[in-house]
Design a protein around this motif. Structure first.
Motif, short mmCIF file in Angstrom:
data_model
loop_
_atom_site.label_atom_id
_atom_site.label_comp_id
_atom_site.label_asym_id
_atom_site.label_seq_id
_atom_site.Cartn_x
_atom_site.Cartn_y
_atom_site.Cartn_z
N PHE A 1 37.21 48.31 40.84
CA PHE A 1 37.25 47.73 39.50
C PHE A 1 36.16 48.39 38.65
CE2 PHE A 1 33.37 45.18 39.45
CZ PHE A 1 33.09 45.06 40.80
N GLY A 2 36.30 48.22 37.35
CA GLY A 2 35.31 48.80 36.45
C GLY A 2 34.40 47.74 35.87
N PHE A 3 33.22 48.13 35.50
CA PHE A 3 32.25 47.18 34.96
C PHE A 3 32.57 46.78 33.52
CE2 PHE A 3 30.42 47.40 38.78
CZ PHE A 3 29.14 47.91 38.97
N ASP A 4 33.52 47.45 32.89
CA ASP A 4 33.85 47.11 31.50
C ASP A 4 34.48 45.72 31.39
OD1 ASP A 4 34.73 50.43 30.29
OD2 ASP A 4 32.82 49.37 30.45
N ASP A 5 35.37 45.39 32.30
CA ASP A 5 36.08 44.12 32.20
C ASP A 5 35.63 43.08 33.21
OD1 ASP A 5 39.09 45.92 31.44
OD2 ASP A 5 37.69 44.92 30.07
N TYR A 6 34.81 43.52 34.16
CA TYR A 6 34.34 42.61 35.18
C TYR A 6 32.83 42.47 35.09
CZ TYR A 6 38.76 41.97 37.53
OH TYR A 6 40.04 41.59 37.82
N ALA A 7 32.38 41.26 35.13
CA ALA A 7 30.96 41.01 35.26
C ALA A 7 30.62 41.01 36.75
CB ALA A 7 30.59 39.66 34.64
N ASN B 1 36.31 38.28 36.36
CA ASN B 1 36.86 38.73 35.08
C ASN B 1 36.00 38.20 33.95
OD1 ASN B 1 38.48 38.76 32.61
ND2 ASN B 1 40.11 39.51 33.93
N TYR B 2 35.38 39.10 33.24
CA TYR B 2 34.44 38.71 32.20
C TYR B 2 35.11 37.98 31.06
CZ TYR B 2 31.08 39.27 28.40
OH TYR B 2 30.24 39.05 27.34
N LEU B 3 36.38 38.32 30.78
CA LEU B 3 37.06 37.77 29.61
C LEU B 3 37.59 36.37 29.83
CD1 LEU B 3 39.07 40.94 28.52
CD2 LEU B 3 36.91 40.09 27.59
N THR B 4 37.88 36.02 31.06
CA THR B 4 38.56 34.75 31.31
C THR B 4 37.75 33.75 32.11
OG1 THR B 4 39.62 35.60 33.31
CG2 THR B 4 40.81 35.87 31.23
N ASN B 5 36.74 34.20 32.81
CA ASN B 5 36.04 33.30 33.73
C ASN B 5 34.63 32.98 33.26
OD1 ASN B 5 38.36 33.86 35.08
ND2 ASN B 5 37.40 34.54 36.97
N PHE C 1 25.29 40.15 35.37
CA PHE C 1 25.30 41.26 34.42
C PHE C 1 26.70 41.46 33.85
CE2 PHE C 1 24.56 45.22 32.49
CZ PHE C 1 25.41 46.20 32.98
N ALA C 2 26.75 41.62 32.52
CA ALA C 2 28.00 41.94 31.87
C ALA C 2 27.79 43.22 31.07
CB ALA C 2 28.43 40.80 30.95
N GLN C 3 28.33 44.31 31.54
CA GLN C 3 28.12 45.60 30.88
C GLN C 3 28.69 45.61 29.47
OE1 GLN C 3 28.32 49.49 32.99
NE2 GLN C 3 30.19 49.76 31.78
N ARG C 4 29.78 44.90 29.26
CA ARG C 4 30.44 44.90 27.95
C ARG C 4 29.48 44.48 26.85
NH1 ARG C 4 35.93 43.82 25.76
NH2 ARG C 4 36.72 44.37 27.81
N ASP C 5 28.65 43.49 27.14
CA ASP C 5 27.71 43.01 26.13
C ASP C 5 26.26 43.38 26.44
OD1 ASP C 5 29.57 39.92 25.80
OD2 ASP C 5 29.76 41.84 24.76
#
Length: 125
Positions: A27-33, A100-104, A51-55
């Motif tokens: 998986f990639g760090f963009d969508d997964y924390a 999943n960073y977006l949903t969880n 850690f959340a790479q997206r933010d």
């Protein structure tokens, strides 16, 4: 296939240091924390540092602030937890996890999608 390989646990005296590593794949760090959790005997699993790479967000449990440092190496898809000034109450099995960073929920063990095998950290007094 998602894999999280944690390593670096061990036995250390109070005041000592350890560094945990977690190699992530699938998986990639963009969508997964990604983060570190721990569970001591008889206690609920708790988030230690996430850690959340997206933010660019890194958070720490109050009990470890100023002593633990999270870092990541994107090229190696590996994250680390540098643990200094260890205390006996830090004794626990430490887990690397991803969600999943977006949903969880962020840094909650209820929201984790993937768990790595734990690594034991024991701090003697």
């Amino acid at each position: 296939e998602v894999q999280l390989q944690a390593s670096g646990g061990g036995l250390v005296q109070a005041g000592g240091s350890l560094r945990l590593s977690c190699a992530a794949s699938g998986f990639g760090f963009d969508d997964y924390a990604i983060g570190w959790f721990r569970q001591a005997p008889g206690k609920e699993r708790e988030g230690v540092s996430c850690f959340a790479q997206r933010d660019g967000v890194i958070n720490y449990a109050d009990s470890v602030k100023g002593r633990f440092t999270f870092s990541s190496d994107g090229a190696k898809n590996t994250v680390y937890l540098q643990m200094n000034s260890l205390k006996p109450e830090d004794t626990a099995v430490y887990y690397c996890a991803a969600w999943n960073y977006l949903t969880n929920a962020f840094c909650s063990h209820y929201g984790v999608d993937y768990w790595g095998k734990g690594t034991q950290v024991t701090v003697s007094s």
